[in-house]
Design a protein around this motif. Structure first.
Motif, PDB file in Angstrom:
ATOM      1  N   MET A  68       0.810  -1.087   0.147  1.00  0.00           N
ATOM      2  CA  MET A  68       0.130   0.162   0.080  1.00  0.00           C
ATOM      3  C   MET A  68       1.005   1.153  -0.128  1.00  0.00           C
ATOM      4  N   ARG A  69       0.592   2.130  -0.962  1.00  0.00           N
ATOM      5  CA  ARG A  69       1.339   3.313  -1.040  1.00  0.00           C
ATOM      6  C   ARG A  69       0.931   4.533  -0.113  1.00  0.00           C
ATOM      7  N   SER A  70       1.733   5.240   0.377  1.00  0.00           N
ATOM      8  CA  SER A  70       1.507   6.318   1.148  1.00  0.00           C
ATOM      9  C   SER A  70       0.901   7.458   0.143  1.00  0.00           C
ATOM     10  N   ILE A  71       0.169   8.369   1.021  1.00  0.00           N
ATOM     11  CA  ILE A  71      -0.322   9.537   0.281  1.00  0.00           C
ATOM     12  C   ILE A  71       0.823  10.344  -0.412  1.00  0.00           C
ATOM     13  N   ALA A  72       1.844  10.352   0.297  1.00  0.00           N
ATOM     14  CA  ALA A  72       2.974  11.204  -0.006  1.00  0.00           C
ATOM     15  C   ALA A  72       3.616  10.663  -1.408  1.00  0.00           C
ATOM     16  N   LEU A  73       3.848   9.245  -1.355  1.00  0.00           N
ATOM     17  CA  LEU A  73       4.394   8.564  -2.547  1.00  0.00           C
ATOM     18  C   LEU A  73       3.356   8.807  -3.762  1.00  0.00           C
ATOM     19  N   GLN A  74       2.138   8.540  -3.471  1.00  0.00           N
ATOM     20  CA  GLN A  74       1.182   8.403  -4.754  1.00  0.00           C
ATOM     21  C   GLN A  74       1.070   9.826  -5.187  1.00  0.00           C
ATOM     22  N   ARG A  75       1.334  10.997  -4.453  1.00  0.00           N
ATOM     23  CA  ARG A  75       1.209  12.248  -5.008  1.00  0.00           C
ATOM     24  C   ARG A  75       2.486  12.497  -5.873  1.00  0.00           C
ATOM     25  N   LEU A  76       3.531  11.852  -5.454  1.00  0.00           N
ATOM     26  CA  LEU A  76       4.883  12.068  -6.323  1.00  0.00           C
ATOM     27  C   LEU A  76       4.623  11.462  -7.689  1.00  0.00           C
ATOM     28  N   ILE A  77       4.174  10.108  -7.376  1.00  0.00           N
ATOM     29  CA  ILE A  77       3.813   9.266  -8.839  1.00  0.00           C
ATOM     30  C   ILE A  77       2.913   9.940  -9.509  1.00  0.00           C
ATOM     31  N   ASP A  78       1.697  10.730  -9.046  1.00  0.00           N
ATOM     32  CA  ASP A  78       0.824  11.414  -9.835  1.00  0.00           C
ATOM     33  C   ASP A  78       1.534  12.482 -10.598  1.00  0.00           C
ATOM     34  N   LEU A  79       2.585  13.450  -9.747  1.00  0.00           N
ATOM     35  CA  LEU A  79       3.191  14.423 -10.141  1.00  0.00           C
ATOM     36  C   LEU A  79       3.982  14.024 -11.406  1.00  0.00           C
ATOM     37  N   SER A  80       4.752  12.911 -11.356  1.00  0.00           N
ATOM     38  CA  SER A  80       5.586  12.270 -12.305  1.00  0.00           C
ATOM     39  C   SER A  80       4.738  12.088 -13.648  1.00  0.00           C
ATOM     40  N   MET A  81       3.712  11.523 -13.665  1.00  0.00           N
ATOM     41  CA  MET A  81       2.875  11.086 -14.460  1.00  0.00           C
ATOM     42  C   MET A  81       2.356  12.180 -15.169  1.00  0.00           C
ATOM     43  N   ALA A  82       1.949  13.187 -14.488  1.00  0.00           N
ATOM     44  CA  ALA A  82       1.400  14.540 -15.005  1.00  0.00           C
ATOM     45  C   ALA A  82       2.729  15.293 -16.029  1.00  0.00           C
ATOM     46  N   ASN A  83       3.910  15.113 -15.517  1.00  0.00           N
ATOM     47  CA  ASN A  83       4.968  15.681 -16.003  1.00  0.00           C
ATOM     48  C   ASN A  83       5.164  14.982 -17.376  1.00  0.00           C
ATOM     49  N   LYS A  84       5.062  13.524 -17.381  1.00  0.00           N
ATOM     50  CA  LYS A  84       5.245  12.758 -18.562  1.00  0.00           C
ATOM     51  C   LYS A  84       4.334  13.094 -19.770  1.00  0.00           C
ATOM     52  N   ARG A  85       2.992  13.235 -19.204  1.00  0.00           N
ATOM     53  CA  ARG A  85       1.776  13.598 -20.182  1.00  0.00           C
ATOM     54  C   ARG A  85       2.239  15.025 -20.871  1.00  0.00           C
ATOM     55  N   GLU A  86       2.726  15.887 -20.199  1.00  0.00           N
ATOM     56  CA  GLU A  86       3.015  17.248 -20.665  1.00  0.00           C
ATOM     57  C   GLU A  86       4.193  17.220 -21.314  1.00  0.00           C
ATOM     58  N   ARG A  87       5.171  16.479 -21.072  1.00  0.00           N
ATOM     59  CA  ARG A  87       6.292  16.347 -22.056  1.00  0.00           C
ATOM     60  C   ARG A  87       6.238  15.564 -23.327  1.00  0.00           C
ATOM     61  N   TYR A  88       5.139  14.252 -23.390  1.00  0.00           N
ATOM     62  CA  TYR A  88       4.934  13.649 -24.403  1.00  0.00           C
ATOM     63  C   TYR A  88       3.568  13.433 -24.613  1.00  0.00           C
ATOM     64  N   PRO A  89       2.894  14.969 -25.353  1.00  0.00           N
ATOM     65  CA  PRO A  89       1.539  15.001 -25.284  1.00  0.00           C
ATOM     66  C   PRO A  89       1.102  13.898 -26.412  1.00  0.00           C
ATOM     67  N   ASN A  90       1.788  13.497 -27.521  1.00  0.00           N
ATOM     68  CA  ASN A  90       1.249  12.738 -28.401  1.00  0.00           C
ATOM     69  C   ASN A  90       1.480  11.107 -28.109  1.00  0.00           C
ATOM     70  N   VAL A  91       2.148  10.859 -26.913  1.00  0.00           N
ATOM     71  CA  VAL A  91       2.118   9.235 -26.678  1.00  0.00           C
ATOM     72  C   VAL A  91       0.801   9.130 -25.636  1.00  0.00           C
ATOM     73  N   PRO A  92       0.046   7.996 -26.085  1.00  0.00           N
ATOM     74  CA  PRO A  92      -0.938   7.698 -25.113  1.00  0.00           C
ATOM     75  C   PRO A  92      -0.624   7.276 -23.791  1.00  0.00           C
ATOM     76  N   VAL A  93      -1.478   7.721 -22.897  1.00  0.00           N
ATOM     77  CA  VAL A  93      -1.236   7.656 -21.498  1.00  0.00           C
ATOM     78  C   VAL A  93      -0.874   6.142 -21.132  1.00  0.00           C
ATOM     79  N   GLU A  94      -1.612   5.316 -21.617  1.00  0.00           N
ATOM     80  CA  GLU A  94      -1.457   3.949 -21.082  1.00  0.00           C
ATOM     81  C   GLU A  94       0.055   3.449 -21.596  1.00  0.00           C
ATOM     82  N   TRP A  95       0.651   3.987 -22.641  1.00  0.00           N
ATOM     83  CA  TRP A  95       2.064   3.763 -22.939  1.00  0.00           C
ATOM     84  C   TRP A  95       3.069   4.385 -22.121  1.00  0.00           C
ATOM     85  N   LEU A  96       3.088   5.246 -21.366  1.00  0.00           N
ATOM     86  CA  LEU A  96       3.751   5.928 -20.181  1.00  0.00           C
ATOM     87  C   LEU A  96       4.174   5.040 -19.271  1.00  0.00           C
TER      88      LEU A  96
END
Length: 140
Positions: free
Chosen positions: A1-29
């Protein structure tokens, strides 16, 4: 089970990847695999968290090096913190300590100098603790 802190970091990381690679489908990141239970892993978590929130953060390395069979000492300040950051215009120094690791005398002197100059100094022993400090200090 992930902590709230670690889950927030993962969410921020995924948002950063979506911004950097807008043409890549989210499920491929690729999902990040943070491991904050080692000094290197915790350092990476903290630096990524700060950067993903729009702040400046960098790892500081003051170890010397071997050159032609001779040890050349580092040129940085003795006792310097592991991470140097600027958050909301404030100088923040973060010392990473895992397990039974403790501050040296030089690190205690460095901490005193930073705090006397008006900077913030925090010792991060785990990501949840750092996250709690960050929220209390910088988020209203």
């Amino acid at each position: 089970m992930r902590s709230i802190a670690l889950q927030r970091l993962i969410d921020l990381s995924m948002a950063n990847k979506r911004e950097r690679y807008p043409n890549v489908p989210v499920e491929w990141l690729p999902r990040p695999n943070y491991k904050p239970n080692t000094a290197n892993g915790l350092t990476k978590c903290i630096i990524d968290f700060l950067r993903f929130n729009g702040w400046q953060a960098e790892r500081i390395n003051n170890t010397g090096r071997m050159y032609q069979g001779k040890w050349i000492p580092g040129t940085g300040t003795n006792g310097t913190a592991d991470i140097s950051a600027t958050v909301k215009g404030r100088s923040v120094k973060i010392e990473v300590k895992i397990g039974r690791d403790r501050q040296s005398l030089e690190q205690l002197k460095y901490q005193s100098n930073i705090e006397r100059a008006g900077g913030l100094y925090v010792i991060a022993k785990e990501f949840d603790g750092f996250y709690s400090w960050y929220v209390k200090t910088f988020e209203p």
